[in-house]
Design a protein around this motif. Structure first.
Motif, PDB file in Angstrom:
ATOM      1  N   TYR A 160       0.845  -1.195   0.000  1.00 45.31           N
ATOM      2  CA  TYR A 160       0.000   0.000   0.000  1.00 45.31           C
ATOM      3  C   TYR A 160       0.884   1.251   0.000  1.00 45.31           C
ATOM      4  O   TYR A 160       0.714   2.159  -0.815  1.00 45.31           O
ATOM      5  CB  TYR A 160      -0.915  -0.015   1.221  1.00 45.31           C
ATOM      6  N   SER A 161       1.841   1.286   0.924  1.00 46.45           N
ATOM      7  CA  SER A 161       2.728   2.451   1.028  1.00 46.45           C
ATOM      8  C   SER A 161       3.599   2.612  -0.205  1.00 46.45           C
ATOM      9  O   SER A 161       3.900   3.741  -0.614  1.00 46.45           O
ATOM     10  CB  SER A 161       3.608   2.341   2.274  1.00 46.45           C
ATOM     11  N   CYS A 162       4.010   1.491  -0.808  1.00 45.67           N
ATOM     12  CA  CYS A 162       4.815   1.571  -2.036  1.00 45.67           C
ATOM     13  C   CYS A 162       4.098   2.401  -3.090  1.00 45.67           C
ATOM     14  O   CYS A 162       4.679   3.314  -3.690  1.00 45.67           O
ATOM     15  CB  CYS A 162       5.075   0.167  -2.590  1.00 45.67           C
ATOM     16  N   ALA A 163       2.824   2.075  -3.317  1.00 47.40           N
ATOM     17  CA  ALA A 163       2.060   2.788  -4.347  1.00 47.40           C
ATOM     18  C   ALA A 163       1.762   4.225  -3.928  1.00 47.40           C
ATOM     19  O   ALA A 163       1.865   5.160  -4.733  1.00 47.40           O
ATOM     20  CB  ALA A 163       0.764   2.033  -4.645  1.00 47.40           C
ATOM     21  N   TYR A 164       1.386   4.400  -2.686  1.00 48.82           N
ATOM     22  CA  TYR A 164       1.048   5.732  -2.175  1.00 48.82           C
ATOM     23  C   TYR A 164       2.248   6.673  -2.309  1.00 48.82           C
ATOM     24  O   TYR A 164       2.133   7.784  -2.833  1.00 48.82           O
ATOM     25  CB  TYR A 164       0.605   5.623  -0.722  1.00 48.82           C
ATOM     26  N   GLU A 165       3.416   6.213  -1.846  1.00 49.53           N
ATOM     27  CA  GLU A 165       4.614   7.057  -1.887  1.00 49.53           C
ATOM     28  C   GLU A 165       5.076   7.309  -3.317  1.00 49.53           C
ATOM     29  O   GLU A 165       5.601   8.390  -3.630  1.00 49.53           O
ATOM     30  CB  GLU A 165       5.738   6.402  -1.078  1.00 49.53           C
ATOM     31  N   ALA A 166       4.886   6.332  -4.199  1.00 50.72           N
ATOM     32  CA  ALA A 166       5.293   6.513  -5.592  1.00 50.72           C
ATOM     33  C   ALA A 166       4.465   7.599  -6.270  1.00 50.72           C
ATOM     34  O   ALA A 166       4.994   8.427  -7.027  1.00 50.72           O
ATOM     35  CB  ALA A 166       5.161   5.192  -6.347  1.00 50.72           C
ATOM     36  N   VAL A 167       3.162   7.618  -6.016  1.00 48.90           N
ATOM     37  CA  VAL A 167       2.304   8.664  -6.582  1.00 48.90           C
ATOM     38  C   VAL A 167       2.742  10.035  -6.081  1.00 48.90           C
ATOM     39  O   VAL A 167       2.874  10.997  -6.858  1.00 48.90           O
ATOM     40  CB  VAL A 167       0.821   8.423  -6.233  1.00 48.90           C
ATOM     41  N   LYS A 168       2.979  10.143  -4.783  1.00 50.02           N
ATOM     42  CA  LYS A 168       3.404  11.432  -4.206  1.00 50.02           C
ATOM     43  C   LYS A 168       4.733  11.892  -4.804  1.00 50.02           C
ATOM     44  O   LYS A 168       4.943  13.086  -5.074  1.00 50.02           O
ATOM     45  CB  LYS A 168       3.526  11.293  -2.686  1.00 50.02           C
ATOM     46  N   PHE A 169       5.632  10.929  -5.011  1.00 45.51           N
ATOM     47  CA  PHE A 169       6.930  11.245  -5.608  1.00 45.51           C
ATOM     48  C   PHE A 169       6.756  11.789  -7.023  1.00 45.51           C
ATOM     49  O   PHE A 169       7.344  12.818  -7.398  1.00 45.51           O
ATOM     50  CB  PHE A 169       7.794   9.981  -5.618  1.00 45.51           C
ATOM     51  N   LEU A 170       5.929  11.123  -7.822  1.00 45.87           N
ATOM     52  CA  LEU A 170       5.703  11.565  -9.195  1.00 45.87           C
ATOM     53  C   LEU A 170       4.987  12.916  -9.238  1.00 45.87           C
ATOM     54  O   LEU A 170       5.287  13.768 -10.085  1.00 45.87           O
ATOM     55  CB  LEU A 170       4.894  10.512  -9.962  1.00 45.87           C
ATOM     56  N   TYR A 171       4.070  13.115  -8.318  1.00 48.25           N
ATOM     57  CA  TYR A 171       3.345  14.394  -8.249  1.00 48.25           C
ATOM     58  C   TYR A 171       4.324  15.541  -7.958  1.00 48.25           C
ATOM     59  O   TYR A 171       4.241  16.617  -8.566  1.00 48.25           O
ATOM     60  CB  TYR A 171       2.262  14.325  -7.180  1.00 48.25           C
ATOM     61  N   GLN A 172       5.259  15.288  -7.046  1.00 49.86           N
ATOM     62  CA  GLN A 172       6.267  16.303  -6.727  1.00 49.86           C
ATOM     63  C   GLN A 172       7.176  16.577  -7.920  1.00 49.86           C
ATOM     64  O   GLN A 172       7.759  17.661  -8.033  1.00 49.86           O
ATOM     65  CB  GLN A 172       7.098  15.849  -5.534  1.00 49.86           C
ATOM     66  N   ASN A 177      -0.818  13.309 -14.774  1.00 44.76           N
ATOM     67  CA  ASN A 177      -1.548  12.223 -15.438  1.00 44.76           C
ATOM     68  C   ASN A 177      -0.771  10.929 -15.204  1.00 44.76           C
ATOM     69  O   ASN A 177       0.043  10.505 -16.035  1.00 44.76           O
ATOM     70  CB  ASN A 177      -1.709  12.504 -16.929  1.00 44.76           C
ATOM     71  N   ILE A 178      -1.009  10.340 -14.052  1.00 48.24           N
ATOM     72  CA  ILE A 178      -0.197   9.209 -13.579  1.00 48.24           C
ATOM     73  C   ILE A 178      -0.929   7.896 -13.850  1.00 48.24           C
ATOM     74  O   ILE A 178      -1.934   7.585 -13.213  1.00 48.24           O
ATOM     75  CB  ILE A 178       0.107   9.348 -12.075  1.00 48.24           C
ATOM     76  N   ASP A 239       1.774  11.414 -18.380  1.00 47.46           N
ATOM     77  CA  ASP A 239       3.152  11.886 -18.214  1.00 47.46           C
ATOM     78  C   ASP A 239       3.987  10.975 -17.304  1.00 47.46           C
ATOM     79  O   ASP A 239       5.173  11.238 -17.081  1.00 47.46           O
ATOM     80  CB  ASP A 239       3.181  13.323 -17.677  1.00 47.46           C
ATOM     81  N   SER A 240       3.373   9.917 -16.778  1.00 47.73           N
ATOM     82  CA  SER A 240       4.130   8.982 -15.943  1.00 47.73           C
ATOM     83  C   SER A 240       3.370   7.659 -15.851  1.00 47.73           C
ATOM     84  O   SER A 240       2.142   7.628 -15.964  1.00 47.73           O
ATOM     85  CB  SER A 240       4.348   9.554 -14.540  1.00 47.73           C
ATOM     86  N   ILE A 241       4.126   6.599 -15.671  1.00 49.94           N
ATOM     87  CA  ILE A 241       3.554   5.260 -15.562  1.00 49.94           C
ATOM     88  C   ILE A 241       4.158   4.553 -14.359  1.00 49.94           C
ATOM     89  O   ILE A 241       5.386   4.496 -14.202  1.00 49.94           O
ATOM     90  CB  ILE A 241       3.833   4.411 -16.818  1.00 49.94           C
ATOM     91  N   MET A 242       3.290   4.028 -13.504  1.00 48.42           N
ATOM     92  CA  MET A 242       3.701   3.136 -12.420  1.00 48.42           C
ATOM     93  C   MET A 242       3.394   1.708 -12.844  1.00 48.42           C
ATOM     94  O   MET A 242       2.358   1.446 -13.460  1.00 48.42           O
ATOM     95  CB  MET A 242       2.929   3.457 -11.133  1.00 48.42           C
ATOM     96  N   THR A 243       4.280   0.776 -12.517  1.00 51.14           N
ATOM     97  CA  THR A 243       4.012  -0.639 -12.790  1.00 51.14           C
ATOM     98  C   THR A 243       4.138  -1.424 -11.491  1.00 51.14           C
ATOM     99  O   THR A 243       4.899  -1.058 -10.598  1.00 51.14           O
ATOM    100  CB  THR A 243       4.987  -1.225 -13.828  1.00 51.14           C
TER     101      THR A 243
END
Length: 332
Positions: A160-172, A177-178, A239-243
């Motif tokens: 859960y935290s992996c995904a949450y922190e990754a979104v915040k990182f990309l937002y910063q 458009n993640i 503008d970004s992709i999480m896998t």
């Protein structure tokens, strides 16, 4: 149902010889062993009866049930298990299920009827009753990577935290458009990753852009490749992709290259389950690094402690959660 006496009669040896051959407690001539094994096969002598006797003593062997060990953290987890098991005088037997619950069931039945004292499993979640039955029969069970059943000890990461922190990182980083190429949502870690992604996306005021893998149990690379093309078709401004895993990320990078979309200038890429391969790519991949070897070592120690416990109820249940860490590389 065949018995030891039936095996002895067919092999034309004493029952004690059959017992010694199957238990490996003392020397039996190879030719005699061959006759005994042939008799066991002909009579369909049930191994679970043998295993019951064998488990009166320790076999110093652990079954390891994994969905895959190819280019994934599961391979590194298995390395950690083997390292710790060897330190404590145990060997491991590996089963590869491809996340197929039927194959998993077959593996579990072979292990319970074989020479293992315990089973470490990254389960599909579809064989809970069988696992509980195995536990009741005296074989230790510990979950690893996936916590599907609270009645078994587990060692996992905080997906859960992996995904949450990754979104915040990309937002910063300026991403708005993640997209997210996830795995099949019937598997717990993929559910947790989606929940973390959804929470962070909502907090950031962004739109959910998710594709759920339909073939993740077979080809993660194709999941990533096809997944990013689907996302781009519906939202060309991504503008970004999480896998969910690194191999999906490799597929994403290849698809973007084939579409002449530069990484990271146009689209940034981050994996939520870092594997050592991510740092070896031509364009090294940013990832949430999961301590996979540590996870394996911890789970191996836990199950050996359970196997060797003198308490009739064994050690208390443990649910260990290891934190991932962000490692930024070239894709962001």
């Amino acid at each position: 149902m065949a018995t030891l006496k039936d095996v002895a009669k067919l092999a034309n040896v004493d029952v004690s010889t059959v017992s010694r051959a199957l238990n490996n407690t003392s020397y039996v001539h190879p030719e005699t062993k061959k006759k005994i094994y042939k008799a066991v096969e002909q009579l369909s002598y049930k191994p679970n009866l043998l295993a019951k006797g064998l488990r009166q003593g320790k076999r110093h062997s652990i079954g390891v049930v994994m969905p895959s060990i190819n280019l994934s953290i599961f391979g590194e987890v298995v390395q950690g298990i083997e390292i710790q098991a060897r330190k404590q005088g145990y060997s491991i037997m590996i089963c590869n299920t491809k996340d197929n619950p039927i194959v998993e069931q077959e593996c579990l039945n072979r292990l319970r009827n074989g020479l293992v004292d315990g089973i470490l499993i990254a389960s599909t979640g579809q064989n809970a009753r069988l696992l509980r039955d195995i536990k009741t029969s005296g074989i230790s069970v510990v979950q690893i990577v996936r916590k599907q059943d609270k009645l078994f000890s587990s060692v996992v990461s905080d997906y859960y935290s992996c995904a949450y922190e990754a979104v915040k990182f990309l937002y910063q980083k300026g991403c708005r458009n993640i997209g997210f190429v996830n795995g099949a949502l019937d598997i717990i870690p993929y559910q947790d990753r989606y929940k973390g992604y959804r929470k962070a996306i909502r907090e950031c005021g962004c739109q959910e852009l998710v594709t759920e893998s339909r073939i993740s149990k077979e080809n993660f690379y194709k999941d990533g490749y096809d997944g990013v093309l689907q996302l781009l078709e519906h939202n060309p401004n991504i503008d970004s992709i999480m896998t969910a895993v690194d191999v999906q990320g490799i597929g994403v990078i290849r698809a973007l290259k084939d579409k002449n979309i530069p990484v990271p200038n146009k689209v940034k890429v981050i994996s939520l389950t870092g594997h050592s391969i991510g740092g070896m790519l031509e364009t090294t991949m940013t990832s949430m690094e999961v301590p996979s070897k540590e996870m394996g070592e911890k789970a191996a120690k836990m199950i050996i402690d359970e196997i060797e416990s003198n308490s009739p109820n064994g050690p208390a249940l443990q649910h260990v959660v290891l934190e991932a860490s962000l490692v930024e590389r070239e894709t962001t």
